[in-house]
Design a protein around this motif. Sequence first.
Motif, PDB file in Angstrom:
ATOM      1  N   ASN A   1      -9.483   3.936  10.339  1.00 39.77           N
ATOM      2  CA  ASN A   1     -10.405   3.777   9.213  1.00 39.77           C
ATOM      3  C   ASN A   1     -10.068   4.693   8.032  1.00 39.77           C
ATOM      4  OD1 ASN A   1     -11.938   1.865  10.688  1.00 39.77           O
ATOM      5  ND2 ASN A   1     -13.067   3.530  11.679  1.00 39.77           N
ATOM      6  N   GLY A   2      -8.866   5.267   8.048  1.00 38.46           N
ATOM      7  CA  GLY A   2      -8.465   6.164   6.971  1.00 38.46           C
ATOM      8  C   GLY A   2      -7.295   5.659   6.156  1.00 38.46           C
ATOM      9  N   GLY A   3      -6.811   4.459   6.478  1.00 41.89           N
ATOM     10  CA  GLY A   3      -5.710   3.894   5.722  1.00 41.89           C
ATOM     11  C   GLY A   3      -4.353   4.291   6.266  1.00 41.89           C
ATOM     12  N   ALA A   4      -3.322   3.651   5.725  1.00 34.91           N
ATOM     13  CA  ALA A   4      -1.938   3.899   6.115  1.00 34.91           C
ATOM     14  C   ALA A   4      -1.133   4.268   4.880  1.00 34.91           C
ATOM     15  CB  ALA A   4      -1.345   2.657   6.781  1.00 34.91           C
ATOM     16  N   HIS A   5      -0.127   5.109   5.089  1.00 36.58           N
ATOM     17  CA  HIS A   5       0.703   5.586   3.984  1.00 36.58           C
ATOM     18  C   HIS A   5       2.171   5.598   4.390  1.00 36.58           C
ATOM     19  CE1 HIS A   5      -3.269   7.262   3.045  1.00 36.58           C
ATOM     20  NE2 HIS A   5      -2.866   7.263   1.789  1.00 36.58           N
TER      21      HIS A   5
END
Length: 290
Positions: free
Chosen positions: A138-142
Amino acid sequence: MPASSTPVDLCELAVRLAVAAGEELLVRQQSLSIDAAAVETKTSVSDPVSAADRASEKLITDGLTSARPGDGLLGEEGAYRPSTTGLTWVIDPLDGTVNYLYGRPDWCVSIAVEDEQGSVAGAVHQPRTGSTWSATRNGGAHRRDTPPYQTVWYARDDAPYQTVWYGGRRLGPLREVGLETALVGTGFSYLPDRRAEQAQHLRQLLPAVRDIRRGGSAALDLCSIADGTSDAYYEHLIQPWDVAAGALIAREAGATVVRGPGTAFPQGILAAAPSLAAGLLDILTPRRSV
């Protein structure tokens, strides 16, 4: 989960250890090849394992034991420890061993940490390019190419926090694409009988899509969906350490991920841009176990 075990903390640890293991592997690659005497085999003659795989896993597990002695371990090369914290680290110390031994660049280190709901955080590092993909639930991907991490200060609830900025490029949303223009990745078993079965799925799929890619690293294939350099990946039988980090990264970038008991891929995985998932499931859902 202990109070100090925030997803960002766990992701930072995964990144640091993946980068360190990658440095170890780069050094060892100079003295290894597919014909080296130190190369052994596992499930078949075409499934190699080397001292580099084991050294990478030891570096990672030593680091995890030092930092988080109560967490569980599950590694491809045999590392195992039950968890007393509810967290287990799932480790592929060298995903793409054949590529590594042939001197190709498409291999990586994959580290994820799971709780009872699945992956909490994960990192995939490709040493030959310097690229690192990471994600938190739930914190995104980078994705970033350099440096491996950067420390910044920010304020939350009027209190200062120091954290790792998983900068570079935030991944997603994924582009909408139809089957006929989809670039689809896959992988193959090392067992000849199973490869013959997988070829039948490939025969059904290939006429329906733009093209197929077989890169040799499931973790990198899943990351390629996240950063838009492919559109989907599937494999009907795969190990948890191959996909624990990559599946989280793909999902956090917006991919539909089908995986595990009760799904059409109970022992494998399908990850795809949402516009592709239903069509690929229709073609690839096995009529019997593959």
